[in-house]
Design a protein around this motif. Structure first.
Motif, PDB file in Angstrom:
ATOM      1  N   GLU A  41       0.810  -1.209   0.000  1.00  0.00           N
ATOM      2  CA  GLU A  41       0.000   0.000   0.000  1.00  0.00           C
ATOM      3  C   GLU A  41       0.846   1.263   0.000  1.00  0.00           C
ATOM      4  N   SER A  42       0.413   2.203  -0.820  1.00  0.00           N
ATOM      5  CA  SER A  42       1.006   3.524  -0.817  1.00  0.00           C
ATOM      6  C   SER A  42      -0.027   4.532  -0.313  1.00  0.00           C
ATOM      7  N   ALA A  51      -7.860  -2.988   7.888  1.00  0.00           N
ATOM      8  CA  ALA A  51      -9.221  -3.528   7.753  1.00  0.00           C
ATOM      9  C   ALA A  51      -9.207  -5.045   7.854  1.00  0.00           C
ATOM     10  N   CYS A  52      -8.204  -5.656   7.250  1.00  0.00           N
ATOM     11  CA  CYS A  52      -8.112  -7.125   7.300  1.00  0.00           C
ATOM     12  C   CYS A  52      -7.871  -7.622   8.713  1.00  0.00           C
ATOM     13  N   THR A  53      -6.979  -6.968   9.435  1.00  0.00           N
ATOM     14  CA  THR A  53      -6.629  -7.447  10.769  1.00  0.00           C
ATOM     15  C   THR A  53      -7.622  -7.022  11.843  1.00  0.00           C
ATOM     16  N   GLU A  54      -8.642  -6.243  11.465  1.00  0.00           N
ATOM     17  CA  GLU A  54      -9.755  -5.971  12.388  1.00  0.00           C
ATOM     18  C   GLU A  54     -10.549  -7.240  12.656  1.00  0.00           C
ATOM     19  N   LEU A  55     -10.532  -8.162  11.710  1.00  0.00           N
ATOM     20  CA  LEU A  55     -11.290  -9.410  11.841  1.00  0.00           C
ATOM     21  C   LEU A  55     -10.508 -10.394  12.711  1.00  0.00           C
ATOM     22  N   ALA A  56     -11.111 -10.825  13.780  1.00  0.00           N
ATOM     23  CA  ALA A  56     -10.469 -11.803  14.661  1.00  0.00           C
ATOM     24  C   ALA A  56     -10.135 -13.063  13.866  1.00  0.00           C
ATOM     25  N   GLY A  57      -8.972 -13.613  14.116  1.00  0.00           N
ATOM     26  CA  GLY A  57      -8.539 -14.820  13.418  1.00  0.00           C
ATOM     27  C   GLY A  57      -7.877 -14.553  12.084  1.00  0.00           C
ATOM     28  N   SER A  58      -7.610 -13.293  11.782  1.00  0.00           N
ATOM     29  CA  SER A  58      -7.040 -12.943  10.479  1.00  0.00           C
ATOM     30  C   SER A  58      -5.650 -13.535  10.259  1.00  0.00           C
ATOM     31  N   SER A  59      -4.977 -13.932  11.305  1.00  0.00           N
ATOM     32  CA  SER A  59      -3.648 -14.531  11.118  1.00  0.00           C
ATOM     33  C   SER A  59      -3.714 -15.853  10.349  1.00  0.00           C
ATOM     34  N   ALA A  60      -4.888 -16.432  10.233  1.00  0.00           N
ATOM     35  CA  ALA A  60      -5.044 -17.674   9.463  1.00  0.00           C
ATOM     36  C   ALA A  60      -5.029 -17.435   7.959  1.00  0.00           C
ATOM     37  N   TRP A  61      -5.214 -16.177   7.524  1.00  0.00           N
ATOM     38  CA  TRP A  61      -5.273 -15.888   6.093  1.00  0.00           C
ATOM     39  C   TRP A  61      -4.552 -14.603   5.688  1.00  0.00           C
ATOM     40  N   PHE A  62      -4.192 -13.746   6.649  1.00  0.00           N
ATOM     41  CA  PHE A  62      -3.466 -12.509   6.338  1.00  0.00           C
ATOM     42  C   PHE A  62      -2.009 -12.681   6.739  1.00  0.00           C
ATOM     43  N   GLU A  63      -1.107 -12.565   5.763  1.00  0.00           N
ATOM     44  CA  GLU A  63       0.302 -12.840   6.005  1.00  0.00           C
ATOM     45  C   GLU A  63       1.076 -11.596   6.432  1.00  0.00           C
ATOM     46  N   ARG A  64       0.967 -10.513   5.641  1.00  0.00           N
ATOM     47  CA  ARG A  64       1.700  -9.295   5.976  1.00  0.00           C
ATOM     48  C   ARG A  64       1.236  -8.141   5.102  1.00  0.00           C
ATOM     49  N   GLY A  65       1.611  -6.941   5.564  1.00  0.00           N
ATOM     50  CA  GLY A  65       1.344  -5.735   4.799  1.00  0.00           C
ATOM     51  C   GLY A  65       2.613  -4.923   4.646  1.00  0.00           C
ATOM     52  N   PHE A  66       2.803  -4.416   3.452  1.00  0.00           N
ATOM     53  CA  PHE A  66       3.921  -3.517   3.163  1.00  0.00           C
ATOM     54  C   PHE A  66       3.336  -2.116   2.994  1.00  0.00           C
ATOM     55  N   VAL A  67       3.763  -1.163   3.813  1.00  0.00           N
ATOM     56  CA  VAL A  67       3.380   0.226   3.607  1.00  0.00           C
ATOM     57  C   VAL A  67       4.568   0.897   2.938  1.00  0.00           C
ATOM     58  N   SER A  70       6.727   6.007   0.238  1.00  0.00           N
ATOM     59  CA  SER A  70       7.740   6.712  -0.566  1.00  0.00           C
ATOM     60  C   SER A  70       8.196   5.841  -1.733  1.00  0.00           C
ATOM     61  N   ASN A  71       8.768   6.498  -2.729  1.00  0.00           N
ATOM     62  CA  ASN A  71       9.327   5.755  -3.856  1.00  0.00           C
ATOM     63  C   ASN A  71      10.459   4.850  -3.397  1.00  0.00           C
ATOM     64  N   ALA A  72      11.280   5.349  -2.472  1.00  0.00           N
ATOM     65  CA  ALA A  72      12.391   4.542  -1.955  1.00  0.00           C
ATOM     66  C   ALA A  72      11.868   3.277  -1.278  1.00  0.00           C
ATOM     67  N   ALA A  73      10.769   3.380  -0.543  1.00  0.00           N
ATOM     68  CA  ALA A  73      10.202   2.205   0.123  1.00  0.00           C
ATOM     69  C   ALA A  73       9.694   1.197  -0.905  1.00  0.00           C
ATOM     70  N   MET A 101       3.530  -7.836  -7.683  1.00  0.00           N
ATOM     71  CA  MET A 101       4.511  -8.911  -7.868  1.00  0.00           C
ATOM     72  C   MET A 101       5.543  -8.920  -6.748  1.00  0.00           C
ATOM     73  N   GLY A 102       5.962  -7.734  -6.314  1.00  0.00           N
ATOM     74  CA  GLY A 102       6.932  -7.640  -5.228  1.00  0.00           C
ATOM     75  C   GLY A 102       6.396  -8.182  -3.913  1.00  0.00           C
ATOM     76  N   ALA A 103       5.116  -7.932  -3.639  1.00  0.00           N
ATOM     77  CA  ALA A 103       4.517  -8.448  -2.400  1.00  0.00           C
ATOM     78  C   ALA A 103       4.503  -9.973  -2.406  1.00  0.00           C
ATOM     79  N   ILE A 104       4.262 -10.559  -3.562  1.00  0.00           N
ATOM     80  CA  ILE A 104       4.295 -12.022  -3.677  1.00  0.00           C
ATOM     81  C   ILE A 104       5.727 -12.530  -3.553  1.00  0.00           C
TER      82      ILE A 104
END
Length: 175
Positions: A41-42, A51-67, A70-73, A101-104
């Motif tokens: 996400e930018s 929003a995803c991690t607001e749902l209890a049990g999200s660790s079973a299907w949500f792996e990670r988020g990249f914020v 910036s362009n450097a990030a 593709m980078g997130a994958i």
């Protein structure tokens, strides 16, 4: 790569769901497939992951988020080529595609959603007005990109971006 500029909503029932319901629908579809989700996400600054991690049990299907605000990030965390950003701008189809593709590539996730846009109130240009958002979704090895433009203030653009990202992802995961 599939590039749809302004398609219709993925399905009518999804358009009527609020964001928590979209998260729940997405969670169910990911769990059914045994897949994990990563976000890149930018302009939303992590709101999709939130929003995803607001749902209890999200660790079973949500792996990670990249914020990657910036362009450097984008380059450092997702491997987006700096020359790609220089040539097309951060808010572009090639960058949204590369972010997905980078997130994958940089996680064990099977599915990714990426967003890069101009939330405003400043930063817009004639070619990329405030409210312009490029999306990238990687599902089962296929990347789909799409450009949308949302009306409203910064909060409205960011909220609409989160909703549309999840709505389309659920549609892509669904039957």
């Amino acid at each position: 790569m599939v590039n749809f500029m302004e398609p219709s909503a993925p399905s009518n029932f999804l358009a009527d769901l609020d964001t928590p319901a979209l998260v729940a629908a997405t969670a169910g579809l990911l769990l059914k497939k045994g897949w994990m989700l990563a976000t890149a996400e930018s302009c939303t600054g992590g709101l999709i992951a939130g929003a995803c991690t607001e749902l209890a049990g999200s660790s079973a299907w949500f792996e990670r988020g990249f914020v990657t605000y910036s362009n450097a990030a984008k380059t450092e965390l997702l491997g987006v080529d700096a020359a790609l950003i220089e040539a097309h701008g951060a808010v572009s189809e090639p960058v949204a595609h590369a972010m997905a593709m980078g997130a994958i590539a940089r996680s064990p996730a099977h599915v990714a959603v990426a967003v890069t846009g101009v939330a405003g109130p400043t930063g817009g240009t004639p070619g990329k007005p405030v409210g312009t958002v490029w999306f990238g979704w990687s599902v089962d090895g296929q990347v789909r990109t799409e450009r949308r433009r949302f009306d409203g203030d910064r909060a409205a653009v960011r909220t609409a971006t989160v909703h549309y990202a999840l709505q389309t992802l659920a549609g892509l995961l669904g039957p």
